[in-house]
Motif scaffolding. Structure first.
Motif, mmCIF file in Angstrom:
data_model
loop_
_atom_site.group_PDB
_atom_site.id
_atom_site.type_symbol
_atom_site.label_atom_id
_atom_site.label_comp_id
_atom_site.label_asym_id
_atom_site.label_seq_id
_atom_site.Cartn_x
_atom_site.Cartn_y
_atom_site.Cartn_z
ATOM 1 N N GLU A 91 0.779 -1.108 0.067
ATOM 2 C CA GLU A 91 0.104 -0.100 0.182
ATOM 3 C C GLU A 91 0.959 1.400 0.068
ATOM 4 N N LYS A 92 2.165 0.976 0.266
ATOM 5 C CA LYS A 92 2.992 2.338 -0.057
ATOM 6 C C LYS A 92 3.232 2.624 -1.219
ATOM 7 N N SER A 93 2.807 1.953 -2.227
ATOM 8 C CA SER A 93 3.307 2.122 -3.664
ATOM 9 C C SER A 93 2.440 3.127 -4.251
ATOM 10 N N VAL A 94 2.936 3.688 -5.277
ATOM 11 C CA VAL A 94 2.250 4.864 -5.864
ATOM 12 C C VAL A 94 2.249 4.520 -7.379
ATOM 13 N N LEU A 95 1.118 4.807 -7.766
ATOM 14 C CA LEU A 95 0.610 4.507 -9.391
ATOM 15 C C LEU A 95 1.227 5.571 -10.155
ATOM 16 N N HIS A 154 5.779 12.379 -1.645
ATOM 17 C CA HIS A 154 5.030 11.562 -0.349
ATOM 18 C C HIS A 154 5.871 11.545 0.997
ATOM 19 N N ASP A 155 7.243 11.611 0.816
ATOM 20 C CA ASP A 155 7.957 11.201 1.772
ATOM 21 C C ASP A 155 8.300 12.637 2.449
ATOM 22 N N SER A 156 8.046 13.775 1.516
ATOM 23 C CA SER A 156 8.122 15.003 2.393
ATOM 24 C C SER A 156 6.851 15.741 2.833
ATOM 25 N N HIS A 157 5.802 15.101 2.743
ATOM 26 C CA HIS A 157 4.585 15.744 2.984
ATOM 27 C C HIS A 157 3.578 14.818 4.020
ATOM 28 N N GLN A 158 4.315 13.974 4.885
ATOM 29 C CA GLN A 158 3.777 12.916 5.657
ATOM 30 C C GLN A 158 2.854 13.665 6.763
ATOM 31 N N TYR A 159 3.170 15.078 6.926
ATOM 32 C CA TYR A 159 2.516 15.741 8.110
ATOM 33 C C TYR A 159 1.636 17.253 7.550
ATOM 34 N N CYS A 160 0.778 17.529 8.097
ATOM 35 C CA CYS A 160 -0.245 18.674 7.547
ATOM 36 C C CYS A 160 0.674 20.019 8.176
ATOM 37 N N SER A 161 0.719 20.874 6.849
ATOM 38 C CA SER A 161 1.339 22.002 7.374
ATOM 39 C C SER A 161 0.530 22.859 8.082
ATOM 40 N N PRO A 166 -0.401 13.947 11.071
ATOM 41 C CA PRO A 166 -0.015 13.311 10.010
ATOM 42 C C PRO A 166 -0.904 13.107 8.878
ATOM 43 N N THR A 167 -0.479 13.144 7.661
ATOM 44 C CA THR A 167 -1.510 13.021 6.457
ATOM 45 C C THR A 167 -1.376 11.376 6.012
ATOM 46 N N GLU A 168 -2.440 11.053 5.338
ATOM 47 C CA GLU A 168 -2.729 9.670 5.025
ATOM 48 C C GLU A 168 -2.766 9.869 3.471
ATOM 49 N N LYS A 169 -2.137 8.789 2.563
ATOM 50 C CA LYS A 169 -2.074 8.694 1.246
ATOM 51 C C LYS A 169 -3.059 7.770 0.719
ATOM 52 N N ASN A 170 -3.702 8.152 -0.224
ATOM 53 C CA ASN A 170 -4.552 7.303 -1.030
ATOM 54 C C ASN A 170 -3.797 6.174 -1.620
ATOM 55 N N VAL A 177 -4.221 13.217 2.804
ATOM 56 C CA VAL A 177 -5.342 13.927 3.295
ATOM 57 C C VAL A 177 -5.267 13.990 4.761
ATOM 58 N N CYS A 178 -5.285 15.205 5.201
ATOM 59 C CA CYS A 178 -5.299 15.418 6.954
ATOM 60 C C CYS A 178 -6.520 15.127 7.411
ATOM 61 N N HIS A 179 -6.800 14.423 8.127
ATOM 62 C CA HIS A 179 -8.387 14.115 8.588
ATOM 63 C C HIS A 179 -8.563 15.093 9.974
ATOM 64 N N ALA A 180 -7.531 15.397 10.450
ATOM 65 C CA ALA A 180 -7.783 16.512 11.374
ATOM 66 C C ALA A 180 -8.432 17.826 11.170
ATOM 67 N N SER A 181 -8.025 18.510 9.732
ATOM 68 C CA SER A 181 -8.178 19.634 9.220
ATOM 69 C C SER A 181 -9.182 19.241 8.142
ATOM 70 N N GLY A 182 -9.260 18.406 7.656
ATOM 71 C CA GLY A 182 -9.923 18.104 6.241
ATOM 72 C C GLY A 182 -9.312 18.587 5.009
ATOM 73 N N VAL A 183 -8.090 19.139 5.237
ATOM 74 C CA VAL A 183 -7.208 19.581 3.876
ATOM 75 C C VAL A 183 -6.625 18.408 3.308
ATOM 76 N N THR A 184 -6.837 18.490 1.770
ATOM 77 C CA THR A 184 -6.288 17.585 0.823
ATOM 78 C C THR A 184 -5.036 18.111 0.166
ATOM 79 N N TYR A 185 -4.172 17.420 0.152
ATOM 80 C CA TYR A 185 -2.899 17.896 -0.378
ATOM 81 C C TYR A 185 -2.710 16.906 -1.876
ATOM 82 N N TYR A 186 -2.265 17.770 -2.922
ATOM 83 C CA TYR A 186 -1.984 17.301 -4.227
ATOM 84 C C TYR A 186 -0.728 17.362 -4.603
#
Length: 338
Positions: A91-95, A154-161, A166-170, A177-186
């Motif tokens: 699940e750590k893989s990326v498309l 992904h390695d440098s965006h593991q936490y919400c600014s 922590p942020t979670e990768k799809n 996504v940071c579930h605490a703030s609802g912010v989505t990072y692309y």
């Protein structure tokens, strides 16, 4: 005869439609994988994987060629059996793409595993990407570059600014996504202009202290906030070599993973021949000078290994074919030769 031409036109049109629909279907399938988490997890069981170790891609040398192996999901699991939670590693893989037959391609960084064990088992080696891009086939270079850029992001965006949580990768790795703030990072790319300056009969190439000995290339720099491409080109040329651009034209673009994910926007710029005296910015550049037609022809033929002379100095050589700077230099040469 008219009937023959009409039949030929129909065949060409039909082929074009099939090629177009293949591309459209592939793009839509990739978009589905990015948006549908369960579909992407299913695709991980049938896809192929490109391996990295601390952002260095895995290559195999066969004769004089360097190959980029694509491992099946089954082969990946054999490697990941060394870990207690193999599925979590998948699940750590990326498309990073898919084949025309809709076989998904993923990239996975195994930096936490013993590199020597993997290299011995797969009979290859993890290679610095700067070297890898210039020794693998041209079709593989863009895929490795985009894969490393996405893994690095992904390695440098593991936490919400915003919250520090922590942020979670799809599963596809297309967002966090940071579930605490609802912010989505692309994932984002940084626009960079790369410019070949000419005064009509010569072109200007430069080098930085960090470059390999003898290598010269086109001027480049990041776009500032609020700038368009034209403004960035004019500013960079003025800053780095003290010349004023009179006109410019767009050539092409290329993704480049250094220093991070960058979009190289390649342009040709013309400066006045009467005002072509270089004023070097020594904070940015070590050297910049004008090259004539003959020097460019010789430099394009020269290999880095053959550029060193008996007195220890180096003859100029230019970036290889995979770099967009090479394309700019080739275009200028063709224009001059014509």
């Amino acid at each position: 005869m008219a009937a023959v031409y009409q039949a030929l036109h129909r065949r060409v049109s039909s082929l074009a439609c099939r090629l177009h629909s293949t591309y459209v279907r592939k793009m839509r399938y990739l978009n589905q994988l990015k948006e549908d988490d369960s579909l992407c997890r299913q695709a991980q069981t049938s896809g192929t994987f490109y391996l990295f170790h601390n952002l260095s891609p895995f290559l195999q040398k066969v004769g004089k060629k360097y190959l980029v192996p694509q491992l099946s999901a089954a082969e990946m699991r054999q490697i990941l059996e060394k870990l207690q939670e193999a599925e979590q590693w998948m699940e750590k893989s990326v498309l990073i793409g898919c084949s025309d037959e809709h076989r998904p391609r993923f990239a996975l960084d195994l930096g936490a595993l013993d590199k020597s064990v993997i290299e011995a088992e797969l009979q290859g080696s993890f290679t610095d990407l700067r070297k890898a891009l210039f020794v693998v086939d041209r079709e593989d270079s863009p895929l490795l570059a985009s894969a490393q850029s996405l893994l690095r992001w992904h390695d440098s965006h593991q936490y919400c600014s915003k919250t520090g949580q922590p942020t979670e990768k799809n599963p596809a790795g297309s967002k966090r996504v940071c579930h605490a703030s609802g912010v989505t990072y692309y994932p984002q790319v940084s626009p960079v202009v790369i410019t070949l300056v000419s005064d009509g009969s010569r072109c200007l190439l430069a080098r930085q202290p960090s470059f390999p000995p003898g290598m010269f290339t086109a001027l480049s720099g990041f776009c500032d906030m609020g700038e368009n491409v034209e403004e960035a080109v004019r500013r960079e040329v003025a800053e780095e070599v003290g010349l004023e651009v009179e006109s410019l034209r767009y050539s092409a673009s290329q993704h480049w993973p250094f220093p991070s994910s960058s979009l190289m926007i390649a342009c040709h710029a013309l400066v006045g021949a009467q005002r072509a005296e270089i004023s070097l910015d020594t904070l940015e550049l070590e050297e910049a000078r004008w090259f004539g037609l003959k020097e460019i022809e010789e430099g394009l033929k020269r290999e880095p290994s053959s550029s060193k002379q008996d007195d220890g100095s180096f003859l100029p050589w230019f970036p290889p074919k995979q770099a967009i700077a090479h394309q700019l230099i080739r275009e200028w040469l063709q224009q001059q030769s014509a």
